[in-house]
Design a protein around this motif. Structure first.
Motif, PDB file in Angstrom:
ATOM      1  N   PHE A 261      -2.158  -4.088   0.866  1.00 30.50           N
ATOM      2  CA  PHE A 261      -0.738  -3.757   0.716  1.00 30.50           C
ATOM      3  C   PHE A 261      -0.255  -4.290  -0.632  1.00 30.50           C
ATOM      4  O   PHE A 261      -0.630  -5.392  -1.037  1.00 30.50           O
ATOM      5  CB  PHE A 261       0.099  -4.368   1.846  1.00 30.50           C
ATOM      6  N   VAL A 262       0.570  -3.499  -1.310  1.00 31.47           N
ATOM      7  CA  VAL A 262       1.099  -3.917  -2.606  1.00 31.47           C
ATOM      8  C   VAL A 262       2.592  -4.194  -2.475  1.00 31.47           C
ATOM      9  O   VAL A 262       3.379  -3.285  -2.169  1.00 31.47           O
ATOM     10  CB  VAL A 262       0.858  -2.844  -3.689  1.00 31.47           C
ATOM     11  N   TRP A 263       2.967  -5.456  -2.679  1.00 25.79           N
ATOM     12  CA  TRP A 263       4.394  -5.799  -2.751  1.00 25.79           C
ATOM     13  C   TRP A 263       4.858  -5.492  -4.169  1.00 25.79           C
ATOM     14  O   TRP A 263       4.318  -6.009  -5.132  1.00 25.79           O
ATOM     15  CB  TRP A 263       4.609  -7.281  -2.412  1.00 25.79           C
ATOM     16  N   ASN A 264       5.868  -4.628  -4.268  1.00 27.93           N
ATOM     17  CA  ASN A 264       6.347  -4.214  -5.590  1.00 27.93           C
ATOM     18  C   ASN A 264       7.218  -5.270  -6.271  1.00 27.93           C
ATOM     19  O   ASN A 264       7.866  -4.985  -7.281  1.00 27.93           O
ATOM     20  CB  ASN A 264       7.096  -2.885  -5.494  1.00 27.93           C
ATOM     21  N   MET A 265       7.230  -6.471  -5.706  1.00 30.14           N
ATOM     22  CA  MET A 265       7.958  -7.624  -6.262  1.00 30.14           C
ATOM     23  C   MET A 265       9.470  -7.433  -6.221  1.00 30.14           C
ATOM     24  O   MET A 265      10.211  -8.108  -6.938  1.00 30.14           O
ATOM     25  CB  MET A 265       7.488  -7.938  -7.695  1.00 30.14           C
TER      26      MET A 265
END
Length: 333
Positions: A123-127
């Motif tokens: 999963f990529v947290w887009n910050m």
């Protein structure tokens, strides 16, 4: 022709892997710099291989998190909580889709959903902070995304039932940005304040619009005659106040991007534009933003006062009169 270059990304993940890794585990993500742009690798799509037949693929521009899960039931839920160095919640992401989410043109996008397949997940947290709420059916040509987190250390906690695993993550400063620590702190404070205010605005709009619909239904059901004449006049007066406030807050006639030429945007749209303009590619706050924020803050204070008066005084007063004549009241909603 033998001249290709191959890149092995996320080698640190392989280094962390152990043969006896538990079924429920989380891996330390690499630090990620604040950058702009996008990538197909941002989305957790199982069918995407990371390559494209006709062009290069940018690396994911966010915190890339890998975690390991046992086999879960269809109704089982996992959640990811992201907190800052002070322990304050930045964002919470679930493996369950928001059942109450409604999509409409000119509204916010749905929140991302955590993958929960058996084995390794990505999963990529887009910050970014939490997506801002909208007003169902109200078209605004704007971005509802929360602002990007400032450089620093963050905590990622993955929960599965009563179990939890956690790891750290670091948002790295972009060396090309002139923004220093003090400017990031100011930027975060201003953006957080505006996002909190817009959330309160749209919650108030949605709540009072629901009460407006209830009041219209009550008015339509009131019998004619002297017994209900006085309460009907008061209900009509309150309905006009509710409609006037709603019309000052949002534009409900626009249905497409160029409708604004005929139907002028109202207060929350203009406030959302201020949020979008402040969140420039380079995180910082300029004086014109602060000046406009002060002006709009005063406008919101007056509008909020009107909403608070209707909620705390006008509606309860009308409810009492409705009950006195044997008619149901406007519920909280």
């Amino acid at each position: 022709s033998g001249r290709s270059f191959w890149i092995l990304d996320d080698l640190s993940l392989i280094r962390q892997y152990k043969k006896d890794t538990p079924a429920f585990a989380i891996y330390q993500p690499a630090g990620a710099p604040l950058v702009n742009g996008g990538s197909e690798l941002n989305a957790p799509e199982e069918e995407f291989t990371g390559a494209h037949a006709f062009r290069g693929v940018n690396p994911a521009n966010g915190i890339v998190l890998y975690y390991h899960l046992p086999e879960l039931k269809k109704d089982d839920d996992i959640t990811l909580e992201i907190t800052d160095a002070e322990g304050k919640t930045v964002r919470t992401i679930s493996s369950k889709k928001d059942a109450g989410f409604k999509k409409w043109d000119g509204g916010p996008a749905a929140d991302p959903v955590l993958p929960k397949s058996k084995g390794l997940n990505r999963f990529v947290w887009n910050m970014r902070y939490q997506t801002l709420p909208g007003v169902p059916g109200v078209y605004i040509e704007a971005n509802y995304d929360g602002h990007k987190a400032a450089p620093g250390k963050y905590r990622l906690t993955l929960r599965m039932g009563d179990q939890r695993v956690e790891t750290g993550a670091e948002v790295l400063a972009n060396a090309l940005y002139p923004t220093n620590a003090a400017a990031y702190k100011e930027y975060h404070a201003v953006m957080s304040g505006m996002e909190s205010a817009l959330t309160a605005m749209h919650k108030a709009v949605n709540s009072l619009f629901e009460k407006q619909a209830q009041l219209e239904a009550i008015l339509a059901s009131l019998p004619s005659g002297e017994k209900h004449a006085a309460v009907k006049r008061d209900a009509d007066a309150l309905l006009k106040k509710l409609k006037a406030w709603d019309e000052a807050m949002v534009q409900r006639k626009s249905k497409a991007y160029d409708d604004v030429e005929n139907f002028v945007n109202k207060f929350t749209a203009n406030y959302l534009f201020l949020i979008n303009q402040t969140e420039s590619d380079i995180p910082r706050v300029n004086q014109s933003t602060l000046d406009q924020l002060e002006t709009m803050g005063a406008e919101w204070s007056a509008l909020k006062g009107r909403a608070d008066d209707m909620t705390a005084k006008d509606i309860p007063a009308l409810n009492k009169k409705l009950w006195d004549v044997g008619v149901g009241a406007i519920w909280k909603g």
